[in-house]
Design a protein around this motif. Structure first.
Motif, mmCIF file in Angstrom:
data_model
loop_
_atom_site.group_PDB
_atom_site.id
_atom_site.type_symbol
_atom_site.label_atom_id
_atom_site.label_comp_id
_atom_site.label_asym_id
_atom_site.label_seq_id
_atom_site.Cartn_x
_atom_site.Cartn_y
_atom_site.Cartn_z
ATOM 1 N N HIS A 1 7.385 -2.162 -11.017
ATOM 2 C CA HIS A 1 7.627 -0.893 -10.455
ATOM 3 C C HIS A 1 9.039 -0.168 -10.594
ATOM 4 C CE1 HIS A 1 9.107 -3.435 -7.248
ATOM 5 N NE2 HIS A 1 9.913 -2.282 -7.015
ATOM 6 N N SER B 1 11.319 5.797 -3.435
ATOM 7 C CA SER B 1 10.270 4.469 -3.800
ATOM 8 C C SER B 1 11.370 3.379 -4.198
ATOM 9 C CB SER B 1 9.257 4.933 -5.035
ATOM 10 O OG SER B 1 10.081 5.164 -6.189
ATOM 11 N N THR C 1 2.296 5.872 -7.487
ATOM 12 C CA THR C 1 1.129 6.389 -8.204
ATOM 13 C C THR C 1 1.322 8.084 -8.047
ATOM 14 O OG1 THR C 1 -0.247 6.097 -6.413
ATOM 15 C CG2 THR C 1 -0.627 4.573 -8.077
ATOM 16 N N ASN C 2 1.852 8.525 -7.082
ATOM 17 C CA ASN C 2 1.996 9.941 -6.861
ATOM 18 C C ASN C 2 3.320 10.521 -7.381
ATOM 19 O OD1 ASN C 2 -0.363 10.407 -5.125
ATOM 20 N ND2 ASN C 2 0.845 9.614 -3.339
ATOM 21 N N VAL D 1 0.730 -1.201 -0.014
ATOM 22 C CA VAL D 1 0.083 -0.015 0.142
ATOM 23 C C VAL D 1 0.768 1.136 0.066
ATOM 24 C CG1 VAL D 1 -1.701 1.278 1.526
ATOM 25 C CG2 VAL D 1 -2.015 -1.055 0.889
ATOM 26 N N PRO D 2 1.945 1.445 0.901
ATOM 27 C CA PRO D 2 2.696 2.298 0.736
ATOM 28 C C PRO D 2 3.354 2.744 -0.554
ATOM 29 C CG PRO D 2 3.112 1.460 2.913
ATOM 30 C CD PRO D 2 2.208 0.586 2.088
ATOM 31 N N THR E 1 2.682 1.485 -3.482
ATOM 32 C CA THR E 1 1.415 2.048 -4.498
ATOM 33 C C THR E 1 1.334 3.349 -4.503
ATOM 34 O OG1 THR E 1 0.642 -0.386 -4.515
ATOM 35 C CG2 THR E 1 -0.505 1.173 -5.608
ATOM 36 N N GLY E 2 1.314 3.789 -3.173
ATOM 37 C CA GLY E 2 0.828 5.277 -3.060
ATOM 38 C C GLY E 2 2.156 5.965 -3.758
ATOM 39 N N MET E 3 3.028 5.626 -3.252
ATOM 40 C CA MET E 3 4.405 6.520 -3.567
ATOM 41 C C MET E 3 4.684 6.397 -5.162
ATOM 42 S SD MET E 3 7.260 5.191 -0.962
ATOM 43 C CE MET E 3 8.507 6.019 -1.309
#
Length: 304
Positions: A181, A195, A164-165, A157-158, A160-162
């Protein structure tokens, strides 16, 4: 003043395996055969475990979870690969790419946890057989399963957040067969090192936790069974799991560190290694377990 780079919300372009475009038929056969074997093999194993009441012990519960992970992961990547070869369809939607990334890397994290749980099962069965039912009861199995899922989510989750942002204002071409990734963050127009470091640190932590525990478990099992009458049976049982574990960890570790530190490794070698890391174990797992596990083999024959 300098303007920040503009975010481009465009489809990503998957390249596949660079420099191997001249051999599309070989790749078609390889991935299509692997995909069919994975779905049919894992489907049969899952069906047998679900229908046969004699396969309700902890090791078959863990095996069932391993099969479910493979059935979720492989359809998220192989059909896209085949569409590149057959239809020359290289585009993948912006959000679809991140969803694929999340599925692939969360399931591989879960698979590592399941392999550790299977090693613990073998350890308890061989070193503490009289306490096996008491230790690996339903509540313990549920707690282990929950811990495996939670750990994967805490990692992904972290990350993916990093990812996508990050602003993607460079070329949308991903030099990979799926949304890996490490390859994606290289397309960002800001510094992707946080990331990338998080990814390598998280992957190393998961593997660094699981592999030593697996090794210690098998070391203690070896110490227990050496010289005993059931020594060969124990080796045969554990040998299957060791084969599956090595199939998962060796290409996985090589792929992770080749992506991060393998500047001297060609791009097509990195991509091919990553593709085989995801497809080869999922194809061979049901073959190893169905052909070498007596209970599953007999259950399959009974169904036929």
């Amino acid at each position: 003043s300098l303007q920040p780079p503009q975010q481009q919300i465009l489809p990503f372009i998957l390249v596949g395996v660079p420099s191997l475009e001249a051999f599309p038929t070989c790749l078609d056969i390889l991935f299509c055969s692997g995909y069919n074997i994975t779905l049919v093999g894992n489907g049969v194993v899952l069906l047998v475990i679900g229908l046969d009441n004699s396969l309700r012990d902890p090791i078959h519960c863990f095996l069932g979870r391993l099969v479910v992970i493979d059935v979720v992961m492989v359809p998220s990547i192989v059909p896209r690969m085949l569409s590149m070869f057959w239809l020359s369809s290289t585009e993948i939607g912006y959000m679809a790419c991140f969803v694929q990334m999340f599925l692939v890397h969360s399931t591989t994290s879960e698979e590592s946890g399941v392999l550790l749980a299977m090693a613990v099962d073998h350890y308890v069965a061989i070193c503490h057989p009289l306490k096996y039912q008491a230790i690996l009861n339903r509540q313990t199995l549920a707690q282990i399963g929950l811990a495996i899922v939670v750990r994967a989510l805490l990692f992904m989750v972290p990350l993916t957040g990093m990812v996508t942002n990050l602003p993607y204002c460079h070329s949308p071409v991903v030099p990979h067969s799926y949304c890996e990734h490490m390859a994606m963050v290289k397309l960002a127009c800001t510094d992707p090192r946080p990331s990338r470091l998080y990814s390598v640190a998280g992957s190393s932590l998961i593997v660094g936790m699981d592999m030593p525990f697996i090794a210690v478990s098998y070391g203690m099992m070896l110490k227990t069974v050496l010289g005993k009458k059931l020594c060969w049976k124990a080796f045969s049982t554990c040998g299957r799991h060791i084969c599956v574990t090595l199939l998962y960890y060796i290409p996985g570790i090589a792929s992770i560190y080749a992506q991060q530190f393998g500047s001297g490794i060609s791009v097509h070698a990195q991509v091919l290694l990553a593709d085989l890391y995801l497809t080869l174990p999922t194809m061979l797992n049901p073959i190893v377990y169905s052909m070498r596990t007596k209970q599953i083999h007999q259950a399959v024959l009974k169904m036929l």
